[in-house]
Design an enzyme around this catalytic site. Structure first.
Site, PDB file in Angstrom:
ATOM      1  NE  ARG A 185       1.623  -7.932  -3.983  1.00  0.00           N
ATOM      2  CZ  ARG A 185       1.306  -7.078  -4.838  1.00  0.00           C
ATOM      3  NH1 ARG A 185       1.407  -7.324  -5.897  1.00  0.00           N
ATOM      4  NH2 ARG A 185       0.630  -6.034  -4.154  1.00  0.00           N
TER       5      ARG A 185
ATOM      6  CE  LYS B 219      -2.066  11.822  -9.669  1.00  0.00           C
ATOM      7  NZ  LYS B 219      -2.846  11.214 -10.787  1.00  0.00           N
TER       8      LYS B 219
ATOM      9  N   GLY C  62       2.386   0.371  -1.488  1.00  0.00           N
ATOM     10  CA  GLY C  62       3.561   0.090  -2.404  1.00  0.00           C
ATOM     11  C   GLY C  62       4.934   0.740  -1.942  1.00  0.00           C
TER      12      GLY C  62
ATOM     13  N   GLY D  73      -4.018  -0.623  -2.574  1.00  0.00           N
ATOM     14  CA  GLY D  73      -5.258  -0.192  -2.689  1.00  0.00           C
ATOM     15  C   GLY D  73      -6.417  -0.789  -1.598  1.00  0.00           C
TER      16      GLY D  73
END
Ligand code: ADP
Ligand code: MG
Length: 384
Positions: free
Chosen positions: A35, A196, A343, A366
């Site tokens: 990052r 999920k 991730g 996200g």
């Protein structure tokens, strides 16, 4: 969205929002500098223009209070080493301390301010807090694509008070993701896996009409298998969503034809490859099977564009990583333009050293999902 060429940064104090929410090792060192590396081009650009660079960043979840373990001081040496410039640090992000430090900066200097989430006004996007941040500089540049889905003071609110633009990383993310979403070269194959389905149902819904195939894997495929009345044993599932996912079923949506099962989600637990009809009541589905890899391989080989998010199995355990690794290899070897993010997906691809063979790896987990869901991201609109 304004970009760096739309604004004047020459010799200005530039507030640069970055996403330095980096993973740390147990002994307090930065575990992965990706990052930080990603922000180098923007910081270099600003320094080349004689700007004084003030870095704004968040770290962890301090919930609007000073939280000693979420201070940014421990990352300073890694930031300096990665950027190749001595970066100074101020243990506050508003008020007299940063003001004094900034007044001492010379053109090309870089300073990192304390975790913006130490103030509740950050996450509540309080205009007063945004204004206090804005008072520290003359120009606002945002390179924190990973936080662009948050309407926070340092990612959105602040832009109102200063001339603003996207940094080079933000610009690249938006360009890449817009291209795959709006005018990709067909056939387009989306590979969606992970834990999920609730976190990816909007993604699948938005992609289905735009792509040629959606290949499902991971635990989220279990909910679809359940919706098709397959036995899934004790596998991770969101049964309450089975009815909802029925609406997604189509010829474009591919689900596993065979799976790897085990009696426990543990490395040494004996495993079997079974066809869909043969999952026992006490089995856990832990990976996609080899026949599924072959079916998916046919789609991946035809693809001109590949979008991948989510591992195909519990890849953290070597015993259940084959499906994810085979898919990673197929994507890496493919002639298609490949983009991926998430991730765990990124860490799976890095684990096998294939990241160089992917055309674009998004820094947003996200944020990338929300972008590909077709949502408007507050951190991006703020830069209009
Ligand atoms: P990403 O971060 O790439 O978007 P997710 O966070 O959605 O991916 O999901 C990653 C997690 O999903 C991994 O930790 C992996 O172990 C888990 N997972 C994948 N397949 C299964 C499965 N069959 N059963 C349980 N967990 C799974
Ligand atoms: Mg994840």
């Amino acid at each position: 969205m304004k970009t760096l060429s739309d604004i004047n940064v020459d010799n200005k104090i530039v507030l640069l929002r970055v996403d330095y929410n980096v993973p740390m090792t147990d002994d307090g060192a930065v575990a992965d500098c990706s990052r930080i590396i990603e922000t180098k081009p923007t910081i270099q650009y600003l320094r080349d223009h004689g700007a004084k660079v003030v870095l704004l960043a968040h770290f962890g979840r301090p919930q609007g209070q000073v939280h000693e373990t979420d201070r940014l001081r421990p990352i300073i040496s890694a930031v300096s080493a990665t950027l190749g410039v001595t970066v100074s640090y101020v243990d506050d992000c508003i008020g007299p301390k940063p003001k004094a430090a900034i007044s001492q900066l010379q053109p090309g200097d870089v300073v990192l301010l304390e975790n913006v989430r130490f103030y509740p006004g950050e996450e509540s996007n309080d205009p007063a807090f945004a204004k206090q941040l804005a008072e520290l500089g003359e120009v606002y540049v945002n390179d924190a694509f990973g936080a662009a889905h948050r309407a926070h003071a340092s990612t959105a609110g602040i832009a109102q008070y200063l001339p603003h633009a996207a940094g080079l990383l933000m610009q690249r993310e938006v360009t890449e993701l817009t291209t795959v979403l709006q005018h990709p070269i067909h056939p387009v194959v989306a590979i969606i896996g992970g834990a999920k389905i609730s976190t990816k149902i909007d993604l699948i819904t938005n992609l289905l009409p735009k792509v040629d195939y959606v290949l499902l894997g991971g635990a989220l495929a279990n909910t679809v298998l359940l919706a098709q009345n397959h036995q899934i044993g004790k596998s991770l599932v969101e049964a309450e969503l089975a009815a909802t996912v029925k609406d997604l079923l189509s010829n474009k949506l591919k689900v596993p034809v065979d799976v790897v099962v085990a009696k426990a989600v543990a490395e040494k637990s004996p495993k079997r490859v079974v066809s869909l009809g043969a999952v026992a009541a006490d089995d856990y589905i832990v990976d996609i099977g080899p026949d599924t890899v072959r079916v998916y391989e046919d789609c991946i080989r035809q693809a001109k564009t590949i979008i991948w998010n989510g591992p195909m199995g519990v890849f953290e355990l070597e015993a259940f990583a084959m499906g994810t690794y085979h898919i990673a290899k197929l994507v890496a070897d493919s002639e298609a333009y490949s983009i991926l993010g998430g991730g765990e997906t990124v860490s799976a691809v890095k684990k096998v050293g294939l990241e160089q063979s992917i055309n674009f790896i998004s820094t947003g987990g996200g944020a990338m999902l929300e972008f590909l869901e077709g949502k408007i991201l507050p951190g991006i609109v703020a830069l209009d």
